[in-house]
Enzyme design. Structure first.
Site, PDB file in Angstrom:
ATOM      1  N   ARG B  55       0.860  -1.164  -0.098  1.00 35.39           N
ATOM      2  CA  ARG B  55      -0.283   0.080  -0.037  1.00 35.39           C
ATOM      3  C   ARG B  55       1.010   1.200   0.173  1.00 35.39           C
ATOM      4  O   ARG B  55       1.434   1.718   1.159  1.00 35.39           O
ATOM      5  CB  ARG B  55      -0.891   0.062   1.180  1.00 35.39           C
ATOM      6  N   ASP B  57       2.442   5.118  -0.468  1.00 34.79           N
ATOM      7  CA  ASP B  57       1.882   6.307   0.155  1.00 34.79           C
ATOM      8  C   ASP B  57       1.735   7.281  -1.074  1.00 34.79           C
ATOM      9  O   ASP B  57       1.976   7.053  -2.049  1.00 34.79           O
ATOM     10  CB  ASP B  57       3.126   6.976   0.885  1.00 34.79           C
ATOM     11  N   TYR B 116      11.623  -2.479  -3.779  1.00 37.64           N
ATOM     12  CA  TYR B 116      11.338  -1.296  -4.003  1.00 37.64           C
ATOM     13  C   TYR B 116      12.768  -0.775  -4.626  1.00 37.64           C
ATOM     14  O   TYR B 116      13.766  -1.144  -4.460  1.00 37.64           O
ATOM     15  CB  TYR B 116      11.218  -0.487  -2.898  1.00 37.64           C
ATOM     16  N   ARG B 203      11.701   4.950   2.971  1.00 43.58           N
ATOM     17  CA  ARG B 203      12.031   6.378   2.995  1.00 43.58           C
ATOM     18  C   ARG B 203      12.811   6.758   4.060  1.00 43.58           C
ATOM     19  O   ARG B 203      13.880   7.732   3.913  1.00 43.58           O
ATOM     20  CB  ARG B 203      10.806   6.945   2.576  1.00 43.58           C
TER      21      ARG B 203
END
Lengths: 253, 253
Positions: B55, B57, B116, B203
């Site tokens: 999910r 951002d 990622y 992040r």
């Protein structure tokens, strides 16, 4: 970036052509030249002129368009670089570097070679991340066949077949130094170098090579089309959004 | 793409996160899940549910998010692929492929690894062509130092330092399989693989590695921050627009 004060600066400009009617300033439409000249006028407090090495059409991008800008007062290149970038916002126009130049440098007339790259992608699904950045082809293309056929167009030729009927150049004769076709996964890039180009010449060539890649034209058909010197013999003109002005070369410096 | 009729289909989705409040459906905001579920409802004539492997951002992109979609009636994957792409327009969401799956496949719960990639660019000039696609750093970064420091975070650890205070995961313990830092010209890419991640974990890690690249943190500072298990010891969280969900792995098929 030099600290010397100058009226004229040589700049390199990256831009996304999508929101623009092209490089060149025109009535009632936004252009890259307009954005830069307005930023220069605000920055230097008076009339500013900017000329590019090429005049790209609506939707065509630039990785590094060389231009010169004449300001209303002498400034140093550092102030020009940062000032133009700040004032060009939020338009997708970025000044990559700036340097003072003499008045005998002219971005258009001093340019000895222009380089374009055209990007195609073989894929069925829409482009979510790269929309308006490549020409999408929903079937396979033979990049090797495209590269081979392209060699018929390298050299000094009458390119009547490969220029727009609106082209204002006095002569249809141009010299192409190189056409290089490379592939990386689904992406095909066509790089073309010449001292100068006719209007729509790169897009006319790429649209014709696409027909070869698709297997609809043979390599010899490209040669025949060139020799016919007949605009109606050109393949479909490739869309603007796959085209990038890559670099301008100035042999004198 | 199979011709078999199925209620549930596994799809891979590319999206540009810029206009979205994130993957997950929410009131009064546009989301990727909303776009796909609306398209599925129109396509199959009734209520449709879609679940993703992750999910993401607001502002985070995906190169290939795996999801499953449950339609209101059995359809073949070819119709699903083309129908969803047609109905998702003009949102920057592209279905790359589709295949029928049994009800024991769940895009989130069956996923065995998530990948990622985070993209940074070292450059002063604004990004005209790649705006909102990379984290722009206006000074140099030492990519090798970033890659070395990252190795302290690989393995099974308590990642309290590297998760959002809003993270709803019961445990802060996760296993990172690999962190790979590569550079190509001005661009630095950080690839991170794990079975699953905490909220803002990637992040938080990249923002901390950026401090190392800038020379403000030493490699050992990253180790100390991890061992402190203290959110206040994390570097600044990297912006969403440099992050891409790259791939979901399903070992069972």
């Amino acid at each position: 970036v030099s600290g010397a004060l100058s009226i004229r600066h040589r700049i390199e400009v990256e831009y996304n052509g999508t929101p623009f009617a092209g490089w060149q300033r025109q009535e009632n439409a936004n252009s890259v030249q307009h954005v830069i000249e307005d930023a220069g006028a605000q920055l230097s407090g008076g009339k500013t002129h900017c000329y590019g090495a090429g005049r790209t059409d609506a939707g065509v991008h630039a990785l590094a368009m060389t231009a010169h800008i004449d300001l209303a007062k002498p400034m140093d290149s550092w102030a020009v670089l940062n000032g133009l970038n700040a004032l060009a916002r939020p338009h997708p126009v970025a000044i990559l570097n700036a340097a003072p130049v003499d008045e005998d440098f002219h971005a258009r007339f001093s340019c000895t070679e222009r380089r374009y790259v055209y990007r195609l992608i073989r894929r069925r699904a829409p482009l979510a991340l790269e929309a308006k950045r490549l020409w999408q082809i929903p079937y396979d293309l033979d990049a090797k066949a495209m590269g081979k056929a392209a060699q018929h167009l390298v050299g000094h030729h009458d390119f009547t077949t490969f220029r727009s009927v609106q082209c204002q150049s006095k002569s249809p004769v141009k010299s192409i130094s190189e056409i290089l076709v490379t592939e990386d996964g689904p992406v095909i890039e066509v790089r073309i170098r010449a001292q100068s180009f006719l209007h729509n010449q790169v897009r006319s060539i790429v649209g014709t090579l696409e027909r070869v890649g698709a297997g609809r034209w043979q390599s010899g058909d490209v040669k025949d089309a060139l020799e016919a010197k007949d605009r109606s013999r050109c393949g479909p003109v490739a869309p603007a959004h796959g085209l990038y002005f890559e670099k301008a070369i100035y042999d004198a410096g």
